[in-house]
Design a protein around this motif. Structure first.
Motif, PDB file in Angstrom:
ATOM      1  N   PHE A 332       0.863  -1.182   0.000  1.00 28.05           N
ATOM      2  CA  PHE A 332       0.000   0.000   0.000  1.00 28.05           C
ATOM      3  C   PHE A 332       0.900   1.231   0.000  1.00 28.05           C
ATOM      4  O   PHE A 332       1.804   1.349   0.833  1.00 28.05           O
ATOM      5  N   CYS A 348       3.461   2.666  -7.949  1.00 25.43           N
ATOM      6  CA  CYS A 348       2.290   1.770  -7.857  1.00 25.43           C
ATOM      7  C   CYS A 348       2.109   1.009  -9.178  1.00 25.43           C
ATOM      8  O   CYS A 348       1.988  -0.220  -9.196  1.00 25.43           O
ATOM      9  N   THR A 358      -1.025  -4.021  -5.804  1.00 25.85           N
ATOM     10  CA  THR A 358      -0.602  -2.755  -5.212  1.00 25.85           C
ATOM     11  C   THR A 358      -1.758  -1.765  -5.149  1.00 25.85           C
ATOM     12  O   THR A 358      -2.539  -1.655  -6.088  1.00 25.85           O
ATOM     13  N   GLU A 359      -1.854  -1.069  -4.037  1.00 23.71           N
ATOM     14  CA  GLU A 359      -2.869  -0.021  -3.870  1.00 23.71           C
ATOM     15  C   GLU A 359      -2.195   1.278  -3.480  1.00 23.71           C
ATOM     16  O   GLU A 359      -1.058   1.284  -2.991  1.00 23.71           O
ATOM     17  N   ASP A 361      -3.169   5.512  -1.940  1.00 26.60           N
ATOM     18  CA  ASP A 361      -4.199   6.396  -1.391  1.00 26.60           C
ATOM     19  C   ASP A 361      -4.676   7.348  -2.489  1.00 26.60           C
ATOM     20  O   ASP A 361      -3.909   8.172  -2.979  1.00 26.60           O
ATOM     21  N   ASN A 370      -4.725   6.336   6.649  1.00 27.99           N
ATOM     22  CA  ASN A 370      -4.079   5.486   5.651  1.00 27.99           C
ATOM     23  C   ASN A 370      -3.590   4.176   6.266  1.00 27.99           C
ATOM     24  O   ASN A 370      -3.703   3.120   5.657  1.00 27.99           O
ATOM     25  N   ALA A 374      -4.655   0.475   5.196  1.00 29.48           N
ATOM     26  CA  ALA A 374      -3.671  -0.575   4.866  1.00 29.48           C
ATOM     27  C   ALA A 374      -3.978  -1.847   5.656  1.00 29.48           C
ATOM     28  O   ALA A 374      -3.890  -2.959   5.116  1.00 29.48           O
ATOM     29  N   LEU A 377      -6.991  -3.577   4.211  1.00 33.65           N
ATOM     30  CA  LEU A 377      -6.657  -4.271   2.960  1.00 33.65           C
ATOM     31  C   LEU A 377      -5.709  -5.450   3.186  1.00 33.65           C
ATOM     32  O   LEU A 377      -5.296  -6.113   2.250  1.00 33.65           O
ATOM     33  N   SER A 379      -2.620  -5.300   3.914  1.00 31.54           N
ATOM     34  CA  SER A 379      -1.421  -5.048   3.109  1.00 31.54           C
ATOM     35  C   SER A 379      -0.182  -5.621   3.794  1.00 31.54           C
ATOM     36  O   SER A 379       0.014  -5.442   4.996  1.00 31.54           O
ATOM     37  N   ILE A 382       3.974  -1.463   3.457  1.00 27.48           N
ATOM     38  CA  ILE A 382       3.508  -0.077   3.256  1.00 27.48           C
ATOM     39  C   ILE A 382       4.712   0.763   2.833  1.00 27.48           C
ATOM     40  O   ILE A 382       5.799   0.617   3.397  1.00 27.48           O
TER      41      ILE A 382
END
Ligand code: HAM
Length: 424
Positions: A332, A348, A358-359, A361, A370, A374, A377, A379, A382
């Motif tokens: 993330f 990303c 991949t994500e 914001d 955030n 994360a 998700l 994740s 980060i």
């Protein structure tokens, strides 16, 4: 608020992920069995289904979505896939190549105006296969093996395979006469629809939902007693092949199926898991050696099946099978401000292009929100990008599980993920 139409449903969230997993497995299966993907239109001329599915079936008499288009054509939303595939097989002259049977598979929505209930929809999805050009019982066994092996691969245990045979034309003729003889004195006690079925197609009486379970129905003649020697032999061979494949089955002499086109083998696979409900037939099919000819093609044997995807997904849920769906992202990315957004976006996309989930914001959240996102998700890593990172090209990657931090040069980022994330 406009709501969905009765008998339809939406796919999203976890259900969508699980469905995609099952669809992927189906594609892999069809590749291994060497079936060809077919896609035919969702609407066809109404006459295709009248002739293909059968004038006396419930599907055609009560359940089709018929409409006229603006050119005044009579069209029908397909209630099943077989008729359309055969139309395509004939229209595209696929019978020209005699070297191999044509083995087709298809997947898509079907439409039946049925009373909606659990496991029964007005728009539902079928995965189906049809094999043309072989009257060998080995082909019947292969067709039955596809859903059975797919259910096994998914981990379903509580299933029951029912098979029966209707025999060839001569057997069916004998059987029809026996049914007429048998039902004639009982006509008054049958429902109105069955009285009509008696005149047009007495076999359909056995498929009646209203009269099912009555004594008259239970004592009705069985197909198996009217088979020609050739038909008996075909059925014996189908059973032999099923045994060779270790497929357990039950011969259910009442099974006739709800469509008119079958000859010889018919089968259904039921879900037997507790609480599943009455709509427990996961799939059904059989042989139809006259149908290609009925639809104006050359005489060609055919055998196939179709399975309802909704019922399959329910069986998976009822048997508590955990499908291996992906519920986390690899990385993330949090750009601290507008200044670092473009770099974050490039990173990303680069990670995505190298196969990492991949994500980023998109909503300029603060750091706290955030981090929450994360976590939501799941994740694994980060990356927070501030002005220092942008200037130095050295990124801080945080392992979101162990909370360890790593300093990695921008051009070594992909190497880092390759080393630390298993893409399978
Ligand atoms: P069918 O038995 O009418 O056969 O349908 C096959 C499967 O579709 C059923 O076993 C069930 O799982 C699912 N299904 C049917 N109607 C509904 C509904 N209203 N809602 C949810 N699921 C439903 C055929 O369609 C034949 N074309 C099969 C075939 C192919 N025979 C030879 N080749």
């Amino acid at each position: 608020m406009i709501q969905k139409v009765k008998g339809t449903y939406d796919v999203y969230g976890q259900y969508g992920k699980k469905l995609l997993y099952v669809e992927k497995l189906i594609r892999m299966f069809m590749e291994k069995y060497n079936y060809e993907y077919f896609r035919t239109p969702i609407f066809e001329s109404s006459s295709l289904f009248h002739r293909g599915v059968g004038e006396t079936t419930d599907i055609v008499t009560k359940e089709t979505y018929d409409f006229k288009d603006r050119g005044n054509r009579d069209l029908t939303l397909r209630p099943e896939g077989t008729a359309g595939i055969i139309r395509s097989y004939i229209e595209n002259k696929l019978y020209g190549n005699n070297s191999m049977p044509v083995k087709a598979w298809y997947y898509g929505p079907m439409y039946r105006y049925e009373r909606p209930q659990s496991g029964r929809f007005r728009e539902f999805y079928q995965f189906g296969v049809e094999a043309f050009g072989s009257d060998d019982p080995m082909m019947d066994a292969e067709i039955i093996s596809i859903p059975v092996n797919l259910y096994k691969a998914l981990g379903l245990k509580e299933i029951k395979v029912n098979i029966n045979t209707l025999g060839d034309d001569e057997s069916r003729k004998r059987y029809r006469e026996a049914l007429i003889e048998y039902f004639k004195p009982h006509l008054e006690s049958l429902c109105e629809d069955c009285k009509e079925r008696f005149k047009k197609n007495p076999l359909r009486i056995l498929d009646c939902k209203l009269d099912a379970g009555t004594d008259i129905m239970k004592k009705a003649p069985k197909t198996i007693d009217y088979l020609t020697d050739k038909s008996k032999e075909h059925f014996e061979n189908v059973k032999k092949y099923l045994k060779a494949l270790n497929i357990e089955y039950v011969v259910n002499t009442n099974l006739v199926r709800g469509l008119d086109y079958y000859t010889h083998t018919v089968f259904e696979v039921e879900a037997n898991v507790k609480g599943f409900g009455s709509q427990n037939v996961l799939c059904g099919g059989g042989r139809y050696d006259n149908l290609v000819e009925t639809l104006d093609g050359p005489r060609t044997s055919g055998v196939g099946f179709a399975m309802g995807m909704e019922r399959l997904m329910t069986a998976i849920e009822y048997e508590k099978i955990e499908l291996p769906v992906i519920n986390n992202v690899d990385c993330f990315i949090i750009p601290i401000s507008e200044n670092e957004k473009q770099l974050g976006f490039e990173i990303c996309m680069n990670l995505r292009s190298k196969g990492f989930i991949t994500e980023i914001d998109y909503n300029n959240r603060n750091l706290k929100n955030n981090f929450k996102l994360a976590d939501k998700l799941n994740s694994k890593y980060i990356i927070i990008i501030g002005n220092d990172e942008k200037i130095s090209n050295i990124l801080t990657i945080k392992n979101n599980i162990t909370k360890e931090e790593y300093k990695v040069e921008l051009d070594k980022l992909v190497d880092f993920f390759n080393e630390n994330i298993n893409k399978n």
